[in-house]
Scaffold this motif. Structure first.
Motif, PDB file in Angstrom:
ATOM      1  N   UNK A  33       0.850  -1.183   0.000  1.00 10.56           N
ATOM      2  CA  UNK A  33       0.000   0.000   0.000  1.00 10.56           C
ATOM      3  C   UNK A  33       0.888   1.235   0.000  1.00 10.56           C
ATOM      4  N   UNK A  34       1.292   1.731  -1.187  1.00 13.64           N
ATOM      5  CA  UNK A  34       2.209   2.867  -1.226  1.00 13.64           C
ATOM      6  C   UNK A  34       1.561   4.201  -0.900  1.00 13.64           C
ATOM      7  N   UNK A  35       0.272   4.345  -1.160  1.00 13.36           N
ATOM      8  CA  UNK A  35      -0.326   5.671  -0.969  1.00 13.36           C
ATOM      9  C   UNK A  35      -1.795   5.637  -0.571  1.00 13.36           C
ATOM     10  N   UNK A  36      -2.278   4.531  -0.061  1.00 11.18           N
ATOM     11  CA  UNK A  36      -3.667   4.465   0.372  1.00 11.18           C
ATOM     12  C   UNK A  36      -3.737   3.852   1.773  1.00 11.18           C
ATOM     13  N   UNK A  37      -4.752   4.223   2.552  1.00 11.66           N
ATOM     14  CA  UNK A  37      -4.789   3.829   3.957  1.00 11.66           C
ATOM     15  C   UNK A  37      -5.259   2.405   4.237  1.00 11.66           C
ATOM     16  N   UNK A  38      -5.931   1.742   3.286  1.00  7.14           N
ATOM     17  CA  UNK A  38      -6.427   0.397   3.556  1.00  7.14           C
ATOM     18  C   UNK A  38      -6.581  -0.390   2.266  1.00  7.14           C
ATOM     19  N   UNK A  39      -6.855  -1.669   2.431  1.00  8.16           N
ATOM     20  CA  UNK A  39      -7.059  -2.567   1.300  1.00  8.16           C
ATOM     21  C   UNK A  39      -8.148  -3.555   1.672  1.00  8.16           C
ATOM     22  N   UNK A  40      -8.997  -3.884   0.702  1.00 13.30           N
ATOM     23  CA  UNK A  40     -10.045  -4.880   0.898  1.00 13.30           C
ATOM     24  C   UNK A  40      -9.562  -6.191   0.297  1.00 13.30           C
ATOM     25  N   UNK A  41      -9.645  -7.258   1.089  1.00 13.85           N
ATOM     26  CA  UNK A  41      -9.128  -8.556   0.666  1.00 13.85           C
ATOM     27  C   UNK A  41     -10.242  -9.595   0.724  1.00 13.85           C
ATOM     28  N   UNK A  42     -10.356 -10.380  -0.340  1.00  8.58           N
ATOM     29  CA  UNK A  42     -11.277 -11.507  -0.379  1.00  8.58           C
ATOM     30  C   UNK A  42     -10.639 -12.632   0.435  1.00  8.58           C
ATOM     31  N   UNK A  43     -11.039 -12.782   1.681  1.00  4.94           N
ATOM     32  CA  UNK A  43     -10.399 -13.733   2.583  1.00  4.94           C
ATOM     33  C   UNK A  43     -10.790 -15.179   2.314  1.00  4.94           C
ATOM     34  N   UNK A  44     -11.823 -15.404   1.508  1.00  7.11           N
ATOM     35  CA  UNK A  44     -12.246 -16.784   1.233  1.00  7.11           C
ATOM     36  C   UNK A  44     -11.220 -17.547   0.390  1.00  7.11           C
ATOM     37  N   UNK A  45     -10.227 -16.868  -0.161  1.00  6.98           N
ATOM     38  CA  UNK A  45      -9.192 -17.558  -0.951  1.00  6.98           C
ATOM     39  C   UNK A  45      -8.103 -18.161  -0.062  1.00  6.98           C
ATOM     40  N   UNK A  46      -8.166 -17.923   1.234  1.00  8.69           N
ATOM     41  CA  UNK A  46      -7.168 -18.459   2.156  1.00  8.69           C
ATOM     42  C   UNK A  46      -7.717 -19.712   2.832  1.00  8.69           C
ATOM     43  N   UNK A  47      -6.864 -20.714   3.095  1.00  9.43           N
ATOM     44  CA  UNK A  47      -7.341 -21.978   3.652  1.00  9.43           C
ATOM     45  C   UNK A  47      -7.638 -21.943   5.151  1.00  9.43           C
ATOM     46  N   UNK A  54       2.745  -5.760   9.622  1.00  8.25           N
ATOM     47  CA  UNK A  54       3.017  -4.615   8.752  1.00  8.25           C
ATOM     48  C   UNK A  54       4.499  -4.289   8.730  1.00  8.25           C
ATOM     49  N   UNK A  55       4.999  -3.924   7.548  1.00  2.00           N
ATOM     50  CA  UNK A  55       6.372  -3.462   7.391  1.00  2.00           C
ATOM     51  C   UNK A  55       6.319  -2.034   6.853  1.00  2.00           C
ATOM     52  N   UNK A  56       6.907  -1.099   7.588  1.00  2.00           N
ATOM     53  CA  UNK A  56       6.954   0.302   7.163  1.00  2.00           C
ATOM     54  C   UNK A  56       8.135   0.453   6.208  1.00  2.00           C
ATOM     55  N   UNK A  57       7.842   0.597   4.928  1.00  2.00           N
ATOM     56  CA  UNK A  57       8.889   0.610   3.896  1.00  2.00           C
ATOM     57  C   UNK A  57       9.841   1.791   4.046  1.00  2.00           C
ATOM     58  N   UNK A  58       9.359   2.923   4.545  1.00  2.00           N
ATOM     59  CA  UNK A  58      10.198   4.108   4.698  1.00  2.00           C
ATOM     60  C   UNK A  58      11.143   3.987   5.898  1.00  2.00           C
ATOM     61  N   UNK A  59      10.643   3.434   7.006  1.00  2.00           N
ATOM     62  CA  UNK A  59      11.426   3.373   8.245  1.00  2.00           C
ATOM     63  C   UNK A  59      12.153   2.047   8.430  1.00  2.00           C
ATOM     64  N   UNK A  79      -3.549   0.277   7.193  1.00  2.00           N
ATOM     65  CA  UNK A  79      -2.150   0.474   7.598  1.00  2.00           C
ATOM     66  C   UNK A  79      -2.132   1.190   8.954  1.00  2.00           C
ATOM     67  N   UNK A  80      -1.094   0.985   9.746  1.00  2.00           N
ATOM     68  CA  UNK A  80      -1.044   1.563  11.089  1.00  2.00           C
ATOM     69  C   UNK A  80      -0.834   3.074  11.131  1.00  2.00           C
ATOM     70  N   UNK A  81      -0.232   3.648  10.098  1.00  2.00           N
ATOM     71  CA  UNK A  81       0.085   5.079  10.078  1.00  2.00           C
ATOM     72  C   UNK A  81       0.333   5.501   8.632  1.00  2.00           C
ATOM     73  N   UNK A  82       0.411   6.803   8.366  1.00  2.00           N
ATOM     74  CA  UNK A  82       0.724   7.248   7.001  1.00  2.00           C
ATOM     75  C   UNK A  82       2.089   6.723   6.544  1.00  2.00           C
ATOM     76  N   UNK A  83       2.273   6.668   5.243  1.00  2.00           N
ATOM     77  CA  UNK A  83       3.537   6.225   4.663  1.00  2.00           C
ATOM     78  C   UNK A  83       3.334   5.001   3.797  1.00  2.00           C
ATOM     79  N   UNK A  84       4.428   4.477   3.295  1.00  2.00           N
ATOM     80  CA  UNK A  84       4.393   3.277   2.460  1.00  2.00           C
ATOM     81  C   UNK A  84       4.490   2.042   3.350  1.00  2.00           C
ATOM     82  N   UNK A  85       3.527   1.144   3.211  1.00  2.00           N
ATOM     83  CA  UNK A  85       3.474  -0.057   4.042  1.00  2.00           C
ATOM     84  C   UNK A  85       3.299  -1.297   3.188  1.00  2.00           C
ATOM     85  N   UNK A  86       3.823  -2.397   3.674  1.00  2.00           N
ATOM     86  CA  UNK A  86       3.560  -3.728   3.109  1.00  2.00           C
ATOM     87  C   UNK A  86       3.047  -4.588   4.259  1.00  2.00           C
ATOM     88  N   UNK A  87       2.099  -5.441   3.950  1.00  2.00           N
ATOM     89  CA  UNK A  87       1.553  -6.338   4.952  1.00  2.00           C
ATOM     90  C   UNK A  87       1.817  -7.780   4.533  1.00  2.00           C
TER      91      UNK A  87
END
Length: 95
Positions: A33-47, A54-59, A79-87
């Motif tokens: 998520x480079x510039x948006x605060x959240x993401x919607x995930x279809x969780x039914x694809x997980x077993x 979360x990984x804060x890409x900037x810090x 995401x936990x805070x502003x910035x670029x994050x990966x989950x």
């Protein structure tokens, strides 16, 4: 390892950029998520139930996310805070 998309089909993509890929087995997924605060995930694809870290890409730091995300329906994770994050999503402990 083969990766598959798991974004919710109703996700709006106006000016936001994001990506999510999961392993074919569903035991690992990574969302960026480079510039948006959240993401919607279809969780039914997980077993099984999943947890997010979360990984804060900037810090270069990690932050715990939800620890028990049900593997059904569409879930929004924020995401936990502003910035670029990966989950990183992986099976929840006990699943």
């Amino acid at each position: 390892m083969r990766w598959e998309q798991a974004l919710s089909s109703g996700q709006a993509y106006t000016n936001e950029k994001m990506a999510l890929a999961k392993s074919a087995s569903g035991n690992l997924a990574v969302a960026y998520l480079p510039d948006n605060p959240n993401i919607q995930i279809n969780m039914s694809v997980f077993p099984t139930h999943m947890k997010a870290t979360w990984f804060h890409c900037d810090a270069g730091t990690y932050t715990a996310g939800p620890t028990d995300i049900a593997n059904s329906g569409t879930k929004t994770i924020s995401r936990p805070a502003p910035g670029q994050w990966a989950s990183v999503l992986e099976p929840a402990i006990g699943s």
